[in-house]
Design an enzyme around this catalytic site. Structure first.
Site, PDB file in Angstrom:
ATOM      1  N   HIS A  18     -36.953  47.220  -3.192  1.00  0.00           N
ATOM      2  CA  HIS A  18     -36.946  46.083  -2.261  1.00  0.00           C
ATOM      3  C   HIS A  18     -38.290  45.342  -2.319  1.00  0.00           C
ATOM      4  CE1 HIS A  18     -33.932  48.706   0.083  1.00  0.00           C
ATOM      5  NE2 HIS A  18     -33.249  47.679  -0.352  1.00  0.00           N
ATOM      6  N   LYS A  42     -22.941  51.439   8.142  1.00  0.00           N
ATOM      7  CA  LYS A  42     -23.595  52.522   7.405  1.00  0.00           C
ATOM      8  C   LYS A  42     -24.187  53.494   8.409  1.00  0.00           C
ATOM      9  CE  LYS A  42     -25.182  50.210   3.193  1.00  0.00           C
ATOM     10  NZ  LYS A  42     -26.324  49.811   2.377  1.00  0.00           N
ATOM     11  N   ARG A  91     -29.155  45.442  -9.330  1.00  0.00           N
ATOM     12  CA  ARG A  91     -29.703  46.606 -10.038  1.00  0.00           C
ATOM     13  C   ARG A  91     -28.948  46.911 -11.307  1.00  0.00           C
ATOM     14  NH1 ARG A  91     -29.017  50.581  -5.311  1.00  0.00           N
ATOM     15  NH2 ARG A  91     -27.233  49.184  -5.171  1.00  0.00           N
ATOM     16  N   SER A 129     -31.431  53.363  -1.173  1.00  0.00           N
ATOM     17  CA  SER A 129     -31.974  53.993   0.034  1.00  0.00           C
ATOM     18  C   SER A 129     -31.304  55.343   0.291  1.00  0.00           C
ATOM     19  CB  SER A 129     -31.775  53.062   1.227  1.00  0.00           C
ATOM     20  OG  SER A 129     -32.422  51.848   0.984  1.00  0.00           O
TER      21      SER A 129
HETATM   22  N1  COA Z   1     -34.007  47.982  -5.316  1.00  0.00           N
HETATM   23  C1  COA Z   1     -33.578  49.174  -4.924  1.00  0.00           C
HETATM   24  N2  COA Z   1     -32.489  49.336  -4.161  1.00  0.00           N
HETATM   25  C2  COA Z   1     -31.838  48.257  -3.786  1.00  0.00           C
HETATM   26  C3  COA Z   1     -32.240  46.987  -4.176  1.00  0.00           C
HETATM   27  C4  COA Z   1     -33.384  46.873  -4.979  1.00  0.00           C
HETATM   28  N3  COA Z   1     -33.833  45.710  -5.390  1.00  0.00           N
HETATM   29  N4  COA Z   1     -31.384  46.089  -3.670  1.00  0.00           N
HETATM   30  C5  COA Z   1     -30.472  46.796  -2.979  1.00  0.00           C
HETATM   31  N5  COA Z   1     -30.755  48.101  -3.049  1.00  0.00           N
HETATM   32  C6  COA Z   1     -29.968  49.181  -2.486  1.00  0.00           C
HETATM   33  C7  COA Z   1     -30.239  49.416  -1.041  1.00  0.00           C
HETATM   34  O1  COA Z   1     -31.221  50.391  -0.865  1.00  0.00           O
HETATM   35  C8  COA Z   1     -28.895  49.878  -0.549  1.00  0.00           C
HETATM   36  O2  COA Z   1     -28.774  51.263  -0.787  1.00  0.00           O
HETATM   37  P1  COA Z   1     -27.813  52.184   0.107  1.00  0.00           P
HETATM   38  O3  COA Z   1     -26.424  51.669  -0.071  1.00  0.00           O
HETATM   39  O4  COA Z   1     -28.060  53.517  -0.458  1.00  0.00           O
HETATM   40  O5  COA Z   1     -28.298  52.029   1.525  1.00  0.00           O
HETATM   41  C9  COA Z   1     -27.895  49.144  -1.444  1.00  0.00           C
HETATM   42  O6  COA Z   1     -28.631  48.771  -2.569  1.00  0.00           O
HETATM   43  C10 COA Z   1     -27.349  47.869  -0.889  1.00  0.00           C
HETATM   44  O7  COA Z   1     -28.082  47.512   0.214  1.00  0.00           O
HETATM   45  P2  COA Z   1     -28.613  46.146   0.724  1.00  0.00           P
HETATM   46  O8  COA Z   1     -29.187  45.281  -0.323  1.00  0.00           O
HETATM   47  O9  COA Z   1     -29.470  46.455   1.875  1.00  0.00           O
HETATM   48  O10 COA Z   1     -27.320  45.439   1.123  1.00  0.00           O
HETATM   49  P3  COA Z   1     -26.259  45.933   2.126  1.00  0.00           P
HETATM   50  O11 COA Z   1     -25.029  46.060   1.321  1.00  0.00           O
HETATM   51  O12 COA Z   1     -26.674  47.079   2.933  1.00  0.00           O
HETATM   52  O13 COA Z   1     -26.260  44.689   3.099  1.00  0.00           O
HETATM   53  C11 COA Z   1     -25.746  42.479   3.792  1.00  0.00           C
HETATM   54  C12 COA Z   1     -25.568  43.569   2.781  1.00  0.00           C
HETATM   55  C13 COA Z   1     -26.420  42.915   5.053  1.00  0.00           C
HETATM   56  C14 COA Z   1     -26.595  41.414   3.165  1.00  0.00           C
HETATM   57  C15 COA Z   1     -24.310  41.954   4.072  1.00  0.00           C
HETATM   58  O14 COA Z   1     -23.509  43.013   4.508  1.00  0.00           O
HETATM   59  C16 COA Z   1     -24.297  40.854   5.105  1.00  0.00           C
HETATM   60  O15 COA Z   1     -24.607  39.727   4.800  1.00  0.00           O
HETATM   61  N6  COA Z   1     -23.901  41.193   6.344  1.00  0.00           N
HETATM   62  C17 COA Z   1     -23.816  40.241   7.425  1.00  0.00           C
HETATM   63  C18 COA Z   1     -22.361  39.931   7.786  1.00  0.00           C
HETATM   64  C19 COA Z   1     -21.799  38.894   6.869  1.00  0.00           C
HETATM   65  O16 COA Z   1     -22.277  37.776   6.757  1.00  0.00           O
HETATM   66  N7  COA Z   1     -20.719  39.288   6.204  1.00  0.00           N
HETATM   67  C20 COA Z   1     -20.020  38.419   5.295  1.00  0.00           C
HETATM   68  C21 COA Z   1     -20.555  38.566   3.909  1.00  0.00           C
HETATM   69  S1  COA Z   1     -19.590  37.638   2.777  1.00  0.00           S
END
Ligand code: COA
Length: 162
Positions: A18, A42, A91, A129
């Site tokens: 991140h 989650k 990724r 994560s």
């Molecule tokens: N390096 C390392 N790990 C990474 C990374 C990076 N550059 N980018 C993402 N990850 C990992 C995260 O650690 C996370 O791991 P985990 O699943 O083990 O926790 C995973 O990839 C994805 O996480 P993240 O990037 O935090 O995205 P998310 O899927 O948790 O969240 C939101 C996505 C919050 C952006 C999305 O759900 C959202 O927009 N929600 C709001 C509601 C909404 O608008 N919904 C409609 C969407 S169309």
């Protein structure tokens, strides 16, 4: 032109992956709002306030990065902030399908908001994560995956949970 970007995620906890995306975004956009999503499906280790605090400490040195949190639709939040860009890290191919769906759906909901993808730095492409938390829970070293501040907080949570 001043471009405001939102970098959303669950950040539970923030990893070097991140931070790599935050660092690179801060060079591309005039202002980057890193925002902790509150309504995620989650099991989380850290409260939203703890995640915001961690991110704040980790990004203290960037004058154009701020930390926030949001509830509800990402595009509504981006609009409220005057942001036309959502930054996401990619990724691996496995991220693509989910990100593809989200980017298109967000575009449908708000045509003026574009999603910009950054390839996660090679050495961070296998970090997530959940993997960090799992390795730590089984006594493995996470020093190469997260900053020392995050490592200490993860280990503290695991000790408290036992
Ligand atoms: N390096 C390392 N790990 C990474 C990374 C990076 N550059 N980018 C993402 N990850 C990992 C995260 O650690 C996370 O791991 P985990 O699943 O083990 O926790 C995973 O990839 C994805 O996480 P993240 O990037 O935090 O995205 P998310 O899927 O948790 O969240 C939101 C996505 C919050 C952006 C999305 O759900 C959202 O927009 N929600 C709001 C509601 C909404 O608008 N919904 C409609 C969407 S169309």
């Amino acid at each position: 032109m001043r471009t405001i970007a939102v970098y959303p995620g669950s950040f539970d906890p923030p990893t070097f992956g991140h931070l790599d995306i935050i660092d690179r975004s801060s060079r591309v956009f005039s202002r980057v709002i890193v925002s902790v999503a509150l309504n995620i499906r989650k099991n989380v280790m850290f409260t939203p306030a703890e995640r915001v605090a961690l991110l704040g400490k980790l990004t203290r040195s960037y004058s154009n990065v701020e930390i926030d949190s949001f509830r509800g639709l990402l595009v509504n939040y981006a609009r409220d902030k005057g942001a036309h860009v959502v930054v996401r890290g990619l990724r691996a191919i496995s991220d693509f399908e989910y990100e593809f769906q989200m980017a298109h759906m967000n575009k449908k909901l708000a045509a003026e908001v574009d999603t910009v993808f950054m390839m996660t730095g090679e050495r961070y492409s296998y970090i997530s994560s959940n993997i960090v938390k799992e390795i730590a829970a089984f006594g493995g070293k996470i020093d190469d995956l997260v900053p020392a501040l995050v490592r200490d907080q993860v280990l503290r949570k695991i000790r408290k949970g036992k």
